[in-house]
Design a protein around this motif. Structure first.
Motif, short mmCIF file in Angstrom:
data_model
loop_
_atom_site.label_atom_id
_atom_site.label_comp_id
_atom_site.label_asym_id
_atom_site.label_seq_id
_atom_site.Cartn_x
_atom_site.Cartn_y
_atom_site.Cartn_z
N ALA A 103 -3.24 -15.08 -0.45
CA ALA A 103 -3.41 -14.87 -1.74
C ALA A 103 -4.65 -14.09 -1.98
CB ALA A 103 -3.47 -16.36 -2.51
N ASN A 104 -5.48 -14.23 -1.22
CA ASN A 104 -6.82 -13.68 -1.59
C ASN A 104 -6.59 -12.01 -1.15
OD1 ASN A 104 -8.76 -16.26 -0.38
ND2 ASN A 104 -9.10 -15.15 -2.37
N LEU A 105 -5.77 -11.73 -0.24
CA LEU A 105 -5.51 -10.26 0.11
C LEU A 105 -4.86 -9.60 -0.98
CD1 LEU A 105 -4.77 -10.48 3.88
CD2 LEU A 105 -6.91 -9.83 2.95
N ALA A 318 1.95 5.18 -8.82
CA ALA A 318 1.05 6.17 -7.70
C ALA A 318 -0.05 5.05 -7.44
CB ALA A 318 0.58 7.21 -8.29
N ALA A 319 -0.39 4.24 -8.17
CA ALA A 319 -1.84 3.45 -7.70
C ALA A 319 -1.16 2.18 -6.74
CB ALA A 319 -2.49 2.84 -8.66
N ILE A 320 -0.01 2.06 -6.80
CA ILE A 320 0.51 0.89 -5.75
C ILE A 320 0.11 1.00 -4.40
CG2 ILE A 320 2.42 -0.62 -5.17
CD1 ILE A 320 3.46 -0.46 -7.82
N PRO A 321 0.74 2.22 -3.80
CA PRO A 321 0.32 2.34 -2.33
C PRO A 321 -1.03 2.60 -1.85
CG PRO A 321 1.57 4.38 -3.21
CD PRO A 321 1.56 3.21 -4.27
N GLN A 322 -1.84 3.14 -3.12
CA GLN A 322 -3.17 3.37 -2.87
C GLN A 322 -4.02 2.12 -2.61
OE1 GLN A 322 -4.76 6.41 -2.23
NE2 GLN A 322 -2.74 7.46 -2.59
N ALA A 323 -3.37 1.16 -3.81
CA ALA A 323 -4.24 -0.07 -3.61
C ALA A 323 -4.00 -0.73 -2.40
CB ALA A 323 -3.61 -0.98 -4.86
N PHE A 324 -2.81 -0.74 -1.59
CA PHE A 324 -2.42 -1.45 -0.41
C PHE A 324 -3.25 -0.59 0.77
CE2 PHE A 324 1.31 -3.36 -2.25
CZ PHE A 324 1.53 -4.57 -1.58
N THR A 325 -3.63 0.65 0.53
CA THR A 325 -4.27 1.68 1.59
C THR A 325 -5.69 0.99 1.37
OG1 THR A 325 -2.78 3.30 1.29
CG2 THR A 325 -5.13 3.88 2.26
N THR A 327 -6.88 -1.88 0.45
CA THR A 327 -7.21 -2.92 0.90
C THR A 327 -7.04 -3.21 2.61
OG1 THR A 327 -6.35 -3.67 -1.15
CG2 THR A 327 -6.16 -5.50 0.82
N TRP A 328 -6.08 -2.28 2.98
CA TRP A 328 -6.09 -2.21 4.42
C TRP A 328 -7.23 -1.69 5.09
CZ3 TRP A 328 -3.51 -3.83 8.62
CH2 TRP A 328 -3.73 -3.16 9.96
N GLN A 329 -7.86 -0.45 4.54
CA GLN A 329 -9.13 0.37 5.12
C GLN A 329 -10.15 -0.81 4.98
OE1 GLN A 329 -9.30 3.66 2.72
NE2 GLN A 329 -7.75 4.57 3.95
N PHE A 330 -10.39 -1.35 3.99
CA PHE A 330 -11.59 -2.39 3.92
C PHE A 330 -11.42 -3.53 4.88
CE2 PHE A 330 -14.30 -5.71 2.17
CZ PHE A 330 -15.65 -4.92 1.85
N SER A 331 -10.22 -4.07 4.90
CA SER A 331 -9.93 -5.30 5.79
C SER A 331 -10.24 -4.60 7.27
CB SER A 331 -8.24 -5.60 5.75
OG SER A 331 -7.98 -5.93 4.53
#
Length: 445
Positions: A103-105, A318-325, A327-331
Motif C-alpha cells: 500500500a505504501n509503494l 503518459a504519467a502512469i509508467p513514469q510514476a512507476f519508474t 517509484t522503482w528508481q527511488f526504491s
C-alpha cells in the motif's frame, strides 16, 4: 512547531495508508479486525464500525496498528474461529502481511503520478561552463548548449537531468545526450564517472559542468543552530553586502568565497533593518576541507527569468509508467543506500531519525504542494521497503517465517518465533537510537 505539525500530518497519513493495506486485505480474506488504531497510547477518539472494528485515534502519533482476531492473543468464541488470523491458510497470511508495504509503494506511485500531471517547475539545464579535461569536455559539450534528453528521455529541468545522471552514474556507463543550441539538436556520447550515493552533491562537478543559474540576492533565510553563521551574529533576513572590503552582489559569489576560505576569519558587512552592521565570521571546514557557515539563502527573494523557466509534465496516461519508474528508481536507490551502509561504502551519517524527518517535512511544506507530495512519496517508499526487510517484528520478518513454514510444511516452533521477535526488537531499537543520535549530532553542528 510548523515542522512538528507537518511531521505529524505526514506520518499519520502514511501510517493510515500502511495499516489500511493490512485492514483491507484482512477483511477480504474473512479475518475479523478488532481495532484500527492511528497512533499509540491513550485513546483520544474512537468509533465502532458496522463490521465490528473499533477505529481509534490515539495520543502518540508515531505509528499505528491493526489488531486482528487471533487465538494466540486471547480466547476466541467457537463461532468466530474461522475469522481468526492464525487459522488462515498460508497464502492469506502472506497477502495480509504484504499488503501494508505494498500500500505504501502504491501510494508513492499515485503521488508521483499527481506530481507529473500537475507539473514540476524548474530551470532549463543550459550549460554555463565546462571544466577542462573532464568527462563533459571529452564529450565535446560546451557553454550555451541545453541538454534536452538523456538516452532519449526528456530532461526539461536541471533536477530531471540530475536525477537521470545520478541513477546512471551508479554503474558508470556511457550514455547518449541530446543537446540543443541555436535550434540545432545534436547527439553526444558522455561516459559518466562511477559514483556512489555519497557523491550525489558533487555529481555535476565530477562530470565537469555547471548550469546557468540566475543571480540570487544574498539574503539569508534559515540559520543552523550553533553554526559559524549563528556564532557571528547573522540572522534570517540579513542581506550580505561585502567581505574584507570587497562588495559581492550575488549569493553564488558568497558561496564561492565561503567555500574557499575555510577556517579563515573574514570581516563582513550586512544590511539589517536598513542599517549597515559589521561582523566577523570564520567558515568551518567540512570533511572535504570546504568552508561552510550554516546559512541558507532566501529563495523568495528572487524570481527565475522567463527564458530559463521550464517544467517537467506528462499527460494523465503518459504519467502512469513514469510514476512507476520513479517509484522503482527511488526504491532501488533506497535499497542501494541501505546495503551501502551495511558494507561501509555509504556513510551511516546519511541515516536520519524523527527529528530529520520532521525538518524535511517542514521544509518541503514551505516549498509548496509539489515538494510536500514528493516528500510524502519518498517517505512512503522508505516505510514500505523498511517494513519488507527480513527482520523479525517487521512485516518482512513475518514473511521470512512464512517462507520457512512453506519449506517445512508447518510453522516454526513458537520458541524460535519468540526469540526471533526479541532479536528483531533489539535491532529496531538499536537502529532508532543510532538514527536519533545522528539527528542530535546534526542539531549541535
Amino acid at each position: 512547531m510548523q515542522s512538528l505539525i507537518f511531521f505529524i500530518i505526514a506520518l499519520s497519513l502514511l501510517v493510515v495508508i500502511h495499516e489500511f493495506g493490512h485492514y483491507w486485505v484482512a477483511r477480504r480474506c474473512g479475518v475479523k479486525v478488532l481495532r484500527f488504531s492511528v497512533g499509540f497510547g491513550q485513546k483520544l477518539w474512537s468509533k465502532q464500525l458496522k463490521n465490528g472494528t473499533e477505529f481509534v485515534i490515539a495520543a502518540l502519533p508515531l505509528g499505528g496498528y491493526v489488531k486482528m482476531l487471533d487465538e494466540r492473543e486471547a480466547p476466541v468464541a467457537e463461532n468466530e474461529l474461522e475469522q481468526t488470523f492464525n487459522r488462515q491458510p498460508l497464502r492469506n497470511r502472506v497477502a495480509i502481511v504484504s499488503a501494508g508495504p505494498i500500500a505504501n509503494l502504491l501510494f508513492a506511485v499515485f503521488a508521483y503520478w499527481m506530481i507529473m500531471v500537475i507539473g514540476v517547475p524548474g530551470m532549463k539545464p543550459i550549460i554555463a561552463e565546462v571544466t577542462a579535461n573532464s568527462p563533459a569536455a571529452a564529450a565535446q559539450l560546451y557553454a550555451g548548449e541545453e541538454i534536452i534528453a538523456v538516452n532519449g528521455k526528456a530532461t526539461p529541468t536541471v533536477n530531471s537531468l540530475f536525477q537521470q545522471w545520478l541513477r546512471l552514474a551508479q554503474s558508470g556507463e556511457t550514455i547518449t545526450l541530446t543537446t540543443r543550441s541555436a535550434d540545432v539538436e545534436t547527439n553526444k556520447q558522455l561516459t559518466l564517472p562511477k559514483l556512489g550515493l555519497d557523491d550525489a552533491g558533487s555529481l555535476f562537478n565530477q562530470i565537469g559542468i555547471t548550469t546557468v543559474q540566475p543571480e540570487m540576492p544574498p539574503v539569508l533565510d534559515n540559520i543552523v543552530a550553533d553554526s559559524p553563521a549563528e556564532k557571528a551574529g547573522l540572522q534570517a533576513g540579513d542581506e550580505l553586502i561585502s567581505a574584507d572590503g570587497k562588495t559581492l552582489s550575488s549569493w553564488q559569489a558568497w558561496v564561492s568565497l565561503i567555500q574557499s576560505n575555510a577556517d579563515t576569519a573574514m570581516n563582513i558587512e550586512i544590511l539589517r533593518n536598513g542599517e549597515i552592521q559589521q561582523l566577523v565570521i570564520t567558515p568551518a571546514a567540512d570533511e572535504n576541507g570546504v568552508g561552510r557557515i550554516g546559512a541558507a539563502v532566501n529563495t523568495d527573494a528572487y524570481e527565475i527569468p522567463a527564458e530559463l523557466r521550464s517544467e517537467l509534465r506528462y499527460g494523465p496516461l503518459a504519467a502512469i509508467p513514469q510514476a512507476f519508474t520513479q517509484t522503482w528508481q527511488f526504491s532501488v536507490t533506497t535499497l542501494s543506500g541501505l546495503w551501502g551502509m551495511l558494507v561501509g561504502t555509504v556513510s551511516s551519517d546519511n541515516l536520519g531519525g524523527p527529528i530529520a524527518i520532521a525538518q524535511f517535512a517542514g521544509d518541503s511544506a514551505q516549498q509548496g504542494l509539489i515538494a510536500f507530495i514528493s516528500f510524502l512519496a519518498m517517505i512512503s517508499i522508505s516505510l514500505g521497503i523498511l517494513n519488507l526487510l527480513p527482520v523479525p517484528v517487521l512485516d518482512g520478518g513475518h514473511l521470512l517465517m512464512y517462507f520457512f513454514e512453506w519449506i517445512r510444511g508447518k510453522p516454526l516452533p513458537e520458541s524460535v518465533q519468540i526469540q526471533g521477535q526479541k532479536i528483531g526488537l533489539f535491532l529496531i531499537l538499536l537502529l532508532m537510537v543510532f538514527a536519533f543520535t545522528n539527528d542530535i549530532v546534526r542539531l549541535i553542528g
